[in-house]
Design an enzyme around this catalytic site. Structure first.
Site, short mmCIF file in Angstrom:
data_model
loop_
_atom_site.label_atom_id
_atom_site.label_comp_id
_atom_site.label_asym_id
_atom_site.label_seq_id
_atom_site.Cartn_x
_atom_site.Cartn_y
_atom_site.Cartn_z
CE LYS A 58 -2.28 -0.67 3.91
NZ LYS A 58 -1.82 -1.86 4.61
NE ARG A 83 -4.48 -1.08 10.17
CZ ARG A 83 -3.34 -0.57 9.51
NH1 ARG A 83 -3.16 0.64 9.17
NH2 ARG A 83 -2.20 -1.27 9.55
NE ARG A 123 7.97 -2.91 6.33
CZ ARG A 123 6.73 -2.50 6.28
NH1 ARG A 123 6.14 -1.79 5.22
NH2 ARG A 123 6.06 -2.57 7.48
NE ARG A 146 6.82 -0.44 11.00
CZ ARG A 146 5.87 -0.54 9.88
NH1 ARG A 146 5.90 0.13 9.02
NH2 ARG A 146 4.39 -0.92 10.34
NE ARG A 199 1.96 -4.95 11.14
CZ ARG A 199 2.86 -4.54 10.23
NH1 ARG A 199 4.15 -5.12 10.50
NH2 ARG A 199 2.95 -3.82 9.15
#
Ligand code: AMP
Length: 217
Positions: free
Chosen positions: A15, A90, A129, A162, A173
């Site tokens: 996204k 969300r 990531r 992260r 998540r």
């Protein structure tokens, strides 16, 4: 023409990357509630202190809290010409809160783009990531590695993972997405606002597909 877009999809579907590119193309602000909240946490504001725990665990932050942060951002001048919302709404409650906020200024959403990828793609992307501590640039150890291990190509800052990209938080998540966010997709579909794009491929291919899905807006 004013464009009010929402980009919806599981974490790691791409996204943010796609929103960045489309925002530049249409000259619209890219508004990510995740980024707004991370800034609050870094600045140790009251909002940041309230949101921190959920964010670290990969759970959703309270609807009213995140909406207040979003409203503040939407009240800035550049958002009057339109925006791309990345990571909001969300929950169904947020859908309602967003509709109310837009109604107050006589506006509504134009398009909701559903950016999707398989669970396998998502886990691979998120666990690889890395981000620069100094300038925020994103890397992927597999598909977009830095030239020097652990260092940012642009500013030589240190790269970090992260906390919510670690295995346990990724699971949380994805769970939150399945339970709270997925129902929103059918809602927007029924309203005739939904467009869909498959983002299991490489970045450039996904970006082209997203541009194609948004043709004519
Ligand atoms: P993101 O960068 O979009 O993956 O968001 C990172 C984290 O910020 C999420 O895991 C949530 O804890 C929080 N967050 C961001 N946007 C929202 C939202 N719309 N509603 C609730 N929590 C959010």
């Amino acid at each position: 023409m004013t464009k009010r877009l929402v980009f919806l999809g599981p974490p790691g579907a791409g996204k943010g990357t796609i929103a960045n590119r489309i925002a530049a193309k249409f000259n619209l602000p890219h508004i990510s509630t995740g980024d707004l909240l991370r800034k609050e946490v870094a600045a140790e504001t009251e909002v940041g202190k309230k949101a921190k725990g959920e964010m670290l665990r990969g759970e959703l932050v309270n609807d009213e809290l995140v909406t207040a942060v979003l409203r503040k951002r939407l009240s800035q001048g550049d958002a009057a010409k339109g925006f791309i919302l990345d990571g909001y709404p969300r929950t169904m409650k947020q859908v309602e809160l967003l509709e109310n906020a837009l109604k107050e200024i006589g506006e509504k959403l134009d398009v909701v783009l559903h950016i999707d990828a398989s669970q396998k793609t998502i886990i691979k992307r998120l666990s690889n990531r890395r981000q620069c501590k100094r300038c925020g640039k994103l890397y992927n150890l597999v598909s977009l590695p830095p030239k020097n291990k652990g260092r940012c190509d642009v500013c030589q800052g240190e790269l970090f993972q992260r906390k919510d990209d670690e295995q346990e938080a990724i699971k949380k998540r994805l769970q939150a997405y399945g339970q709270r966010t997925k129902p929103i997709i059918s809602y927007y579909k029924e309203k005739g606002l939904l467009r869909e794009v498959d983002c299991n491929g490489e970045i450039e291919e996904n970006l082209l597909n997203a541009e194609e899905a948004l043709k004519g807006i």
